[in-house]
Design a protein around this motif. Structure first.
Motif, short mmCIF file in Angstrom:
data_model
loop_
_atom_site.label_atom_id
_atom_site.label_comp_id
_atom_site.label_asym_id
_atom_site.label_seq_id
_atom_site.Cartn_x
_atom_site.Cartn_y
_atom_site.Cartn_z
N ASP A 278 84.39 37.08 45.10
CA ASP A 278 83.18 37.70 44.91
C ASP A 278 82.38 37.40 43.89
O ASP A 278 82.88 38.05 42.75
N ALA A 279 81.20 36.37 43.92
CA ALA A 279 80.58 36.30 42.75
C ALA A 279 80.02 37.60 41.87
O ALA A 279 80.03 37.51 40.61
N ILE A 280 79.71 38.54 42.63
CA ILE A 280 78.98 39.67 42.06
C ILE A 280 80.13 40.43 41.33
O ILE A 280 79.99 40.63 40.30
N VAL A 281 81.39 40.54 41.78
CA VAL A 281 82.55 41.29 41.06
C VAL A 281 82.97 40.25 40.06
O VAL A 281 83.18 40.96 38.85
N GLU A 282 82.86 38.97 40.11
CA GLU A 282 83.29 38.13 38.84
C GLU A 282 82.42 38.29 37.84
O GLU A 282 82.86 38.46 36.69
N TYR A 283 81.10 38.61 38.14
CA TYR A 283 79.87 38.44 37.01
C TYR A 283 80.17 39.87 36.35
O TYR A 283 80.23 40.13 35.26
N ALA A 284 80.64 40.91 37.08
CA ALA A 284 80.97 42.42 36.68
C ALA A 284 81.97 42.18 35.52
O ALA A 284 81.91 42.83 34.44
N TYR B 248 80.34 40.44 32.47
CA TYR B 248 79.48 41.41 31.96
C TYR B 248 80.46 42.57 31.10
O TYR B 248 79.89 42.80 29.93
N ILE B 249 81.34 43.02 31.71
CA ILE B 249 81.89 44.14 31.05
C ILE B 249 82.75 43.51 29.58
O ILE B 249 82.71 44.12 28.64
N GLU B 250 83.09 42.47 29.76
CA GLU B 250 83.93 41.69 28.63
C GLU B 250 82.92 41.16 27.60
O GLU B 250 83.17 41.63 26.72
N ASP B 251 81.90 40.69 27.91
CA ASP B 251 80.82 40.29 27.29
C ASP B 251 80.20 41.49 26.34
O ASP B 251 79.84 41.39 25.01
N THR B 252 79.93 42.63 26.99
CA THR B 252 79.20 43.64 26.65
C THR B 252 80.11 44.71 25.64
O THR B 252 79.67 45.62 25.07
N GLY B 253 81.52 44.46 25.90
CA GLY B 253 82.44 45.36 25.46
C GLY B 253 82.51 46.68 25.92
O GLY B 253 82.81 47.73 25.18
N LEU B 254 82.26 47.07 27.06
CA LEU B 254 81.81 48.16 27.79
C LEU B 254 82.96 49.04 27.76
O LEU B 254 83.05 50.27 27.66
N LEU B 255 84.13 48.41 27.92
CA LEU B 255 85.46 49.22 28.10
C LEU B 255 86.22 48.87 26.65
O LEU B 255 87.21 49.52 26.82
N SER B 256 85.75 48.56 25.65
CA SER B 256 86.58 48.18 24.30
C SER B 256 86.67 49.75 23.82
O SER B 256 85.80 50.51 23.83
N GLY B 257 87.72 49.96 23.56
CA GLY B 257 88.14 51.37 22.85
C GLY B 257 88.78 52.38 23.99
O GLY B 257 89.29 53.29 23.66
N VAL B 258 88.84 51.80 25.11
CA VAL B 258 89.25 52.43 26.08
C VAL B 258 90.65 52.29 26.33
O VAL B 258 90.99 51.08 26.47
N PRO B 259 91.66 53.31 26.23
CA PRO B 259 92.89 53.18 26.41
C PRO B 259 93.25 52.16 27.51
O PRO B 259 92.97 52.33 28.76
N GLN B 260 94.24 51.28 27.41
CA GLN B 260 94.49 50.21 28.51
C GLN B 260 95.22 51.22 29.67
O GLN B 260 94.80 50.89 31.10
#
Length: 185
Positions: free
Chosen positions: A133-139, A142-154
Motif C-alpha cells: 500500500d503506497a499510503i502506508v509506505e509513505y507513512a 514520513y515517520i522516519e524523515d520527521t523523526g516522529l518516533l525518535s526517542g521512543v523505546p523500541q
C-alpha cells in the motif's frame, strides 16, 4: 523528446473527408513542431486539396486528455511536451497526474513555470513500486524523515499503528494517485 516511442502524435483528417466516408489523413509527430501555429500550418498544407479544410483529430497517442479533443489542441501542449521531455518517465507521469487530477492545468490559468514549481512543492515521490500500500509506505517514510518516533523505546515503537497513522495522514494534507504521493497545497 527523449523516447521517440512515446512521442505525442495526432492522426489528422478533415470533417469533409470523414463526412464523405474517407478517413484520409496523416499521423503528425508533435515533437517536430515548436508551437501550435506551426503544427496547424503543416496540417492545413497537408489538406490543401480541400477548399476550406476543417481539421479533425481522429486519433492521438501520448497526449493527455486535458490538451486535446476531436477538433482542438491546447496551445500549451507544446510547452508541456518540452518540459516533460526533460523529466524521467516516472516524474513525467506524476506531473501529468498533478496537472490532470490535482491542480487542473492549464485550465487553472497558471503559467507552466508556476505549475512546475507547485508540482515540485507538492510531489513527495512514488511509493507504489513494492506492491504494498503506497499510503502506508509513505507513512513509514514520513515517520522516519520527521523523526516522529525518535526517542521512543523500541519496545513501545513496535506497537505503533502505521496503517492507522497513514489513514489519518491522508484524511487531511496528502493524496495518493497511482502510487504517487502529493501534499495538498
Amino acid at each position: 523528446m527523449k523516447n521517440l516511442e512515446n512521442a505525442p502524435k495526432i492522426y489528422v483528417g478533415t470533417y469533409g473527408q470523414y463526412n464523405s466516408g474517407s478517413l484520409f489523413g496523416k499521423w503528425f509527430d508533435l515533437t517536430e513542431y515548436s508551437d501550435l501555429k506551426e503544427f496547424l500550418q503543416d496540417c492545413f498544407e497537408f489538406h490543401r486539396n480541400e477548399l476550406d479544410p476543417e481539421l479533425m483529430f481522429q486519433d492521438w497517442e501520448n497526449i493527455p486528455d486535458f490538451f486535446i479533443s476531436e477538433c482542438s489542441l491546447h496551445k500549451e501542449a507544446f510547452a508541456y511536451f518540452e518540459a516533460t521531455s526533460e523529466m524521467d518517465e516516472e516524474t513525467a507521469e506524476a506531473f501529468e497526474i498533478y496537472c490532470k487530477q490535482i491542480n487542473y492545468w492549464p485550465s487553472n490559468g497558471c503559467e507552466l513555470e508556476n505549475q512546475i514549481e507547485s508540482f515540485w512543492e507538492s510531489y513527495q515521490g512514488f511509493f507504489g513500486g513494492s506492491g504494498k500500500d503506497a499510503i502506508v509506505e509513505y507513512a513509514y517514510q514520513y515517520i522516519e524523515d520527521t523523526g516522529l518516533l525518535s526517542g521512543v523505546p523500541q519496545s513501545l515503537e513496535r506497537y505503533f499503528d502505521y496503517e492507522a497513522f497513514a489513514k489519518d495522514l491522508f484524511l487531511d494534507g496528502y493524496s495518493e494517485h497511482e502510487g504517487h504521493i502529493f501534499t495538498d497545497c
